[in-house]
Design a protein around this motif. Structure first.
Motif, short mmCIF file in Angstrom:
data_model
loop_
_atom_site.label_atom_id
_atom_site.label_comp_id
_atom_site.label_asym_id
_atom_site.label_seq_id
_atom_site.Cartn_x
_atom_site.Cartn_y
_atom_site.Cartn_z
N ALA A 3 55.11 66.29 47.62
CA ALA A 3 56.25 67.10 48.05
C ALA A 3 57.21 67.32 46.88
CB ALA A 3 56.97 66.40 49.20
N SER A 4 57.97 68.41 46.99
CA SER A 4 59.02 68.69 46.02
C SER A 4 60.27 68.99 46.82
CB SER A 4 58.64 69.89 45.17
OG SER A 4 59.70 70.29 44.34
N PRO A 5 61.37 68.33 46.55
CA PRO A 5 61.62 67.33 45.51
C PRO A 5 61.13 65.94 45.90
CG PRO A 5 63.61 67.76 46.76
CD PRO A 5 62.58 68.71 47.29
N VAL A 6 61.46 64.96 45.02
CA VAL A 6 61.07 63.57 45.23
C VAL A 6 62.33 62.72 45.22
CG1 VAL A 6 59.79 61.59 44.28
CG2 VAL A 6 58.81 63.90 44.16
N LEU A 7 62.45 61.81 46.19
CA LEU A 7 63.61 60.93 46.28
C LEU A 7 63.17 59.48 46.35
CD1 LEU A 7 66.71 60.53 46.68
CD2 LEU A 7 66.28 60.70 49.14
N LEU A 8 63.76 58.63 45.51
CA LEU A 8 63.57 57.19 45.56
C LEU A 8 64.94 56.55 45.72
CD1 LEU A 8 61.14 56.77 42.50
CD2 LEU A 8 60.51 57.07 44.91
N THR A 9 65.09 55.66 46.72
CA THR A 9 66.36 55.01 46.96
C THR A 9 66.30 53.55 46.53
OG1 THR A 9 65.75 54.54 49.26
CG2 THR A 9 67.00 56.56 48.83
N MET A 10 67.45 53.03 46.09
CA MET A 10 67.54 51.70 45.49
C MET A 10 67.90 50.65 46.54
SD MET A 10 70.18 50.47 42.48
CE MET A 10 71.58 50.25 43.60
N SER A 11 67.32 49.46 46.38
CA SER A 11 67.77 48.28 47.11
C SER A 11 67.88 47.13 46.12
CB SER A 11 66.79 47.91 48.24
OG SER A 11 65.53 47.54 47.70
N THR A 12 68.72 46.15 46.45
CA THR A 12 68.94 45.01 45.54
C THR A 12 68.77 43.70 46.30
OG1 THR A 12 71.33 45.20 45.91
CG2 THR A 12 70.43 46.27 43.95
N ASP A 13 67.85 43.66 47.24
CA ASP A 13 67.61 42.44 48.00
C ASP A 13 67.17 41.32 47.08
OD1 ASP A 13 68.18 43.90 50.24
OD2 ASP A 13 66.08 44.34 50.71
N GLY A 14 67.81 40.15 47.24
CA GLY A 14 67.43 39.00 46.41
C GLY A 14 67.82 39.13 44.97
N ALA A 16 67.00 41.48 42.89
CA ALA A 16 66.09 42.34 42.13
C ALA A 16 66.29 43.80 42.55
CB ALA A 16 64.65 41.93 42.36
N THR A 17 66.27 44.70 41.58
CA THR A 17 66.42 46.12 41.87
C THR A 17 65.06 46.73 42.14
OG1 THR A 17 68.37 46.30 40.45
CG2 THR A 17 67.19 48.33 40.93
N ARG A 18 64.96 47.38 43.31
CA ARG A 18 63.71 48.03 43.70
C ARG A 18 64.01 49.45 44.16
NH1 ARG A 18 63.45 42.83 45.74
NH2 ARG A 18 61.71 41.55 44.96
N PHE A 19 63.02 50.32 44.00
CA PHE A 19 63.14 51.70 44.47
C PHE A 19 61.98 52.00 45.41
CE2 PHE A 19 65.76 51.76 40.72
CZ PHE A 19 66.78 52.65 41.04
N ALA A 20 62.31 52.65 46.53
CA ALA A 20 61.31 52.99 47.53
C ALA A 20 61.40 54.47 47.85
CB ALA A 20 61.52 52.17 48.80
N PRO A 21 60.30 55.10 48.20
CA PRO A 21 60.34 56.53 48.53
C PRO A 21 61.13 56.78 49.81
CG PRO A 21 58.16 55.61 48.95
CD PRO A 21 58.93 54.55 48.25
N ALA A 22 61.81 57.91 49.84
CA ALA A 22 62.59 58.32 51.00
C ALA A 22 62.43 59.82 51.18
CB ALA A 22 64.05 57.95 50.83
N ASP A 23 62.72 60.29 52.38
CA ASP A 23 62.60 61.70 52.70
C ASP A 23 63.80 62.45 52.12
OD1 ASP A 23 62.37 64.22 53.76
OD2 ASP A 23 62.24 63.57 55.85
N PRO A 24 63.60 63.33 51.16
CA PRO A 24 64.74 64.04 50.56
C PRO A 24 65.41 65.03 51.50
CG PRO A 24 62.69 64.91 49.71
CD PRO A 24 62.33 63.71 50.52
N ALA A 25 64.75 65.37 52.59
CA ALA A 25 65.32 66.31 53.55
C ALA A 25 66.06 65.60 54.69
CB ALA A 25 64.23 67.20 54.14
N ALA A 26 66.00 64.27 54.74
CA ALA A 26 66.64 63.50 55.80
C ALA A 26 67.97 62.94 55.32
CB ALA A 26 65.73 62.37 56.26
N PRO A 27 68.93 62.68 56.23
CA PRO A 27 70.20 62.06 55.82
C PRO A 27 69.95 60.68 55.21
CG PRO A 27 70.36 62.96 58.05
CD PRO A 27 68.90 63.00 57.66
N GLN A 28 70.62 60.40 54.09
CA GLN A 28 70.43 59.14 53.39
C GLN A 28 71.75 58.42 53.10
OE1 GLN A 28 67.48 57.90 52.84
NE2 GLN A 28 66.24 59.70 53.31
#
Length: 289
Positions: A3-14, A16-28
């Motif tokens: 898909a275009s575009p591509v969205l990765l959102t950040m989490s900092t659980d524990g 550590a910084t991690r990024f996971a895919p998210a829907d760029p067309a959905a509210p974030q």
């Protein structure tokens, strides 16, 4: 096809910084995130040409400096670099893509930052690159030593507070110009709302120093590489706005537009060399980290 575009959102659980895919067309983003309500955050926009990320290390270093100036948590640059490369790789093939990195102070009262990496197709700047741009000189209304006199103004940080920059562009476009060049109240050349200035005086290329409260230009740094290839000098030095009349060429350069020759400044026609413009553009599109 990805898909275009591509969205990765950040989490900092524990921690550590991690990024996971998210829907760029959905509210974030929550409506009480300080990035949205106060512009309390920083960002970078990284160019990707032919699938190759440009000036990533320089962008990340600047991202970290901006975060430190706002006293945001220090970003894990390795994690952000991996996320930028991943977003660029997962985006559908395009000649030019932008990847935006955003870090905010997060939801008010939580102390937990919000972050994301967003890859999307770059705008079409072919006409500005080919025909040049008309630029209006505007005073930023700060003296050239603002960073030492008033560091709380955050000059030199790439913050989300862009209302003044976009207002300046609306002001210029209402007067028939494409873009803006800011100067200090004492006449020092600064930068554009979304760009750095590069000036060429015979065999000397010049840009203004970050100490004046401007960004350390990533695309400008690559442009200076062409000067070196041509056996010409490249200097980071203070320029008074009156000196620009003696320049043989002026460009506004940025990660998305790459380089646009200035064809007029405050309504006065400027010289520019289409052959040199083509050479600089080809250099910027092909030279990477």
């Amino acid at each position: 096809m990805p898909a275009s575009p591509v969205l990765l959102t950040m989490s900092t659980d524990g921690g550590a910084t991690r990024f996971a895919p998210a829907d760029p067309a959905a509210p974030q983003l929550r409506v009480d995130d300080l990035g949205a309500t106060r512009g309390d955050g920083v960002f970078e926009s990284v160019g990707v040409v032919g699938g190759r990320v440009q000036s990533l290390r320089h962008h990340l270093e600047r991202f970290a400096r901006s975060a430190a100036m706002l006293e945001l948590p220090a970003p894990d640059l390795d994690a952000w670099a991996d996320a930028v490369r991943r977003a660029a790789a997962e985006h559908e093939p395009r000649p030019e893509v932008l990847v935006k990195l955003v870090l905010t102070r997060g939801v008010e009262g939580t102390g937990v930052p919000t972050g994301w990496v967003h890859a999307f197709p770059a705008a079409d700047y072919s006409r500005e690159r080919r025909e040049g741009i008309d630029v209006l000189v505007l005073e930023r209304a700060y003296p050239s030593d603002v960073t030492t006199r008033a560091p709380w103004l955050l000059q030199g940080a790439k913050t989300l507070s862009y209302a003044l920059n976009t207002a300046s562009l609306r002001h210029a476009r209402a007067r028939g110009a494409h873009d803006v060049l800011f100067v200090s109240s004492d006449g020092d050349v600064l930068e554009g709302p979304n760009s750095s200035l590069v000036a060429r005086f015979a065999d000397r290329w010049a840009t203004t120093p970050p100490e004046l409260g401007i960004l350390d230009g990533t695309t400008q740094g690559r442009a200076f590489g062409l000067a070196a290839q041509r056996g010409e000098r490249a200097e980071v030095t203070r320029l008074h706005v009156d000196e620009l009349a003696g320049a043989e060429a002026l460009w506004l350069v940025s990660s998305g537009r790459q380089c646009a020759p200035v064809r007029s400044l405050d309504g006065v026609a400027r010289p520019w060399d289409p052959q040199l413009q083509a050479e600089l553009l080809q250099h910027l599109l092909t030279v990477h980290d």
